[in-house]
Design an enzyme around this catalytic site. Structure first.
Site, short mmCIF file in Angstrom:
data_model
loop_
_atom_site.label_atom_id
_atom_site.label_comp_id
_atom_site.label_asym_id
_atom_site.label_seq_id
_atom_site.Cartn_x
_atom_site.Cartn_y
_atom_site.Cartn_z
N LEU A 59 -12.48 1.77 -0.51
CA LEU A 59 -12.34 0.38 -0.09
C LEU A 59 -12.69 0.21 1.38
O LEU A 59 -13.24 -0.80 1.80
CB LEU A 59 -10.90 -0.10 -0.32
CG LEU A 59 -10.42 -0.15 -1.76
CD1 LEU A 59 -8.91 -0.37 -1.83
CD2 LEU A 59 -11.13 -1.26 -2.52
N LYS A 61 -12.99 2.51 5.51
CA LYS A 61 -12.91 3.78 6.24
C LYS A 61 -12.58 3.47 7.69
O LYS A 61 -13.20 2.58 8.28
CB LYS A 61 -14.28 4.46 6.14
CG LYS A 61 -14.36 5.83 6.74
CD LYS A 61 -15.74 6.40 6.43
CE LYS A 61 -16.16 7.43 7.43
NZ LYS A 61 -15.38 8.64 7.45
N GLY A 62 -11.58 4.14 8.22
CA GLY A 62 -11.24 3.96 9.63
C GLY A 62 -11.54 5.26 10.36
O GLY A 62 -12.20 6.14 9.80
N GLY A 63 -11.06 5.38 11.58
CA GLY A 63 -11.32 6.57 12.39
C GLY A 63 -10.94 7.87 11.67
O GLY A 63 -11.75 8.76 11.49
N PHE A 64 -9.68 7.94 11.24
CA PHE A 64 -9.20 9.18 10.63
C PHE A 64 -8.61 8.93 9.25
O PHE A 64 -7.81 9.71 8.76
CB PHE A 64 -8.17 9.85 11.54
CG PHE A 64 -8.72 10.11 12.91
CD1 PHE A 64 -9.64 11.13 13.10
CD2 PHE A 64 -8.36 9.31 13.97
CE1 PHE A 64 -10.20 11.35 14.35
CE2 PHE A 64 -8.91 9.52 15.22
CZ PHE A 64 -9.83 10.53 15.42
N GLU A 66 -9.17 6.96 5.15
CA GLU A 66 -9.97 6.27 4.14
C GLU A 66 -8.99 5.57 3.20
O GLU A 66 -7.94 6.12 2.89
CB GLU A 66 -10.78 7.27 3.30
CG GLU A 66 -11.88 7.96 4.06
CD GLU A 66 -12.67 8.94 3.18
OE1 GLU A 66 -12.36 9.06 1.97
OE2 GLU A 66 -13.57 9.58 3.72
N LYS A 82 -4.19 5.45 0.88
CA LYS A 82 -4.71 5.59 2.25
C LYS A 82 -4.60 7.06 2.64
O LYS A 82 -3.49 7.59 2.77
CB LYS A 82 -3.91 4.70 3.20
CG LYS A 82 -4.45 4.69 4.61
CD LYS A 82 -3.76 3.64 5.45
CE LYS A 82 -4.26 3.63 6.88
NZ LYS A 82 -3.59 2.64 7.70
N ASP A 183 0.25 -5.09 15.34
CA ASP A 183 -1.20 -5.00 15.13
C ASP A 183 -1.64 -6.07 14.11
O ASP A 183 -2.47 -5.81 13.26
CB ASP A 183 -1.57 -3.59 14.63
CG ASP A 183 -3.06 -3.29 14.75
OD1 ASP A 183 -3.74 -4.00 15.52
OD2 ASP A 183 -3.53 -2.36 14.08
N1 ADE Z 1 -7.28 -2.06 2.08
C1 ADE Z 1 -6.31 -1.55 2.83
N2 ADE Z 1 -5.16 -1.55 2.16
C2 ADE Z 1 -5.40 -2.12 0.96
C3 ADE Z 1 -4.59 -2.43 -0.16
N3 ADE Z 1 -3.30 -2.16 -0.17
N4 ADE Z 1 -5.17 -3.01 -1.22
C4 ADE Z 1 -6.47 -3.28 -1.18
N5 ADE Z 1 -7.27 -3.02 -0.15
C5 ADE Z 1 -6.75 -2.44 0.91
#
Ligand code: ADE
Length: 353
Positions: A59, A61-64, A66, A82, A183
């Site tokens: 869905l 991708k961040g720094g560290f 996915e 995550k 944030d």
């Molecule tokens: N992107 C980041 N967290 C999410 C989530 N809980 N559901 C769907 N997309 C996301």
């Protein structure tokens, strides 16, 4: 007469160009996403001992980390996984600090139970350098993506989004140990589609802080100065590290998001990079909020934004006051979850009914 026809044609061409540009951006985003998915080491993987979670689509991708859409074979539901991966090159101190952060995020997030906050189900260790948080899945992209696609929201749509966010903040603020999200930004506001009245859920408690007591005057020392996304952070977070912060940090962020939803741009440093905002002290100079003449916005909405964007925290509304403001009063705690409609309605369709 001819002039008016040409003017109209120009406007039509401009609108078509905008639409194509948005489609182009969507394509670019999808190409990048597929590329990241192909490159990911978790590609076509299952996680946990008995392969409980089947990873389906990347869905984001961040720094560290996915985020994957995944299927939970035990509870028969779609979830978001995550996956955090500590960089092997990091020294022990940095690794330990990252893990400590993640555990704190989990400890705060796991106790939260509110319809407008993404639920955290569990935290799993995958290997020495990798762990995963299993979250409630939201199937409708995030507000950042929505704003990039549509430019802005109507005032009515904004009221619905902001009302729900404030509801979640009121819940965080009413806890025995209040939580500051720290944030809040459109990318951390997820949209849930498939409901008649669409729902939003806030996520990512990675920078959140827990206060000791619910005493109104209580505040905590600023320990992560410069963390978060600068467009959405209030002036006090750019000041001396000894400055105390409170849940009013999130109130400022709500004001920025509300302004951006209505006007399609951020009130302070909209065209500036993060670095420039820092170098030029943009937010430290953000004493007055200016409202563009277009679109026409109600006095109530402007008053709401002004109350959020007060420079001094002592003059800024608190979350409770905000939840009672006329702009959102009718929305807060009133979103009723309805069964998904069989047709593929859009968020706009839903709002218009
Ligand atoms: N992107 C980041 N967290 C999410 C989530 N809980 N559901 C769907 N997309 C996301």
């Amino acid at each position: 007469m001819k002039f008016y026809v040409l003017e109209r044609e120009d406007a039509e061409i401009a609108a078509e160009r905008e639409k194509l540009e948005r489609e182009r951006q969507l394509h670019i985003r999808e190409i990048k996403r597929v590329q990241h998915e192909d490159d990911s080491i978790f590609n076509k993987h299952t996680i946990q001992k008995n392969d409980r979670y089947v990873l389906l689509t990347l869905l984001g991708k961040g720094g560290f980390s996915e985020v994957w859409r995944a299927y939970d074979l035990d509870s028969y539901r779609t979830v978001a996984c995550k996956i955090h991966r500590v960089n092997k090159q990091w020294g022990d101190h940095k690794k330990a600090s990252y893990v400590k952060h993640a555990i704190r995020e989990k400890d705060i997030h796991k106790t939260l139970e509110h319809p407008n906050i993404v639920k955290m189900y569990e935290l799993l260790t995958i290997d020495q350098d990798t762990f995963c948080t299993v979250l409630e899945y939201c199937d409708g992209n995030d507000l950042d993506h929505y704003l990039k696609q549509h430019g802005c929201l109507t005032e009515k749509e904004t009221r619905l989004v902001i009302g729900q966010v404030v509801d979640a903040l009121r819940y965080l603020g009413e806890r025995q140990s209040p939580v500051i999200h720290y944030d809040l930004k459109p990318a951390n506001i997820l949209l849930q589609s498939g409901c008649r009245k669409f729902e939003v859920k806030i996520t990512d408690f990675g920078l959140s802080k827990q206060m000791e007591t619910s005493d109104d005057c209580d505040s905590i020392e600023l320990t992560s100065q410069g963390a978060g996304t600068y467009w959405y952070l209030p002036p006090e977070t750019f000041k001396d590290i000894s400055v105390k912060i409170s849940t009013k940090v999130d109130v400022w962020s709500v004001g920025v998001i509300c302004y951006q939803c209505i006007y399609g741009k951020r009130p302070f440093g909209h065209d500036q990079t993060q670095q420039r905002i820092l170098n030029e002290g943009t937010i430290l100079k953000a004493t007055v909020v200016n409202f563009p003449p277009k679109p026409t916005v109600s006095q109530i909405a402007q008053d709401f934004i002004r109350k959020c964007l007060q420079y001094e925290p002592s003059n800024r509304a608190d979350v409770l006051e905000l939840s009672r403001h006329d702009f959102i009063k009718s929305v807060s705690r009133r979103i009723v979850q309805q069964p998904a409609s069989p047709s593929s309605r859009t968020m706009r369709d839903d709002l218009d009914h």
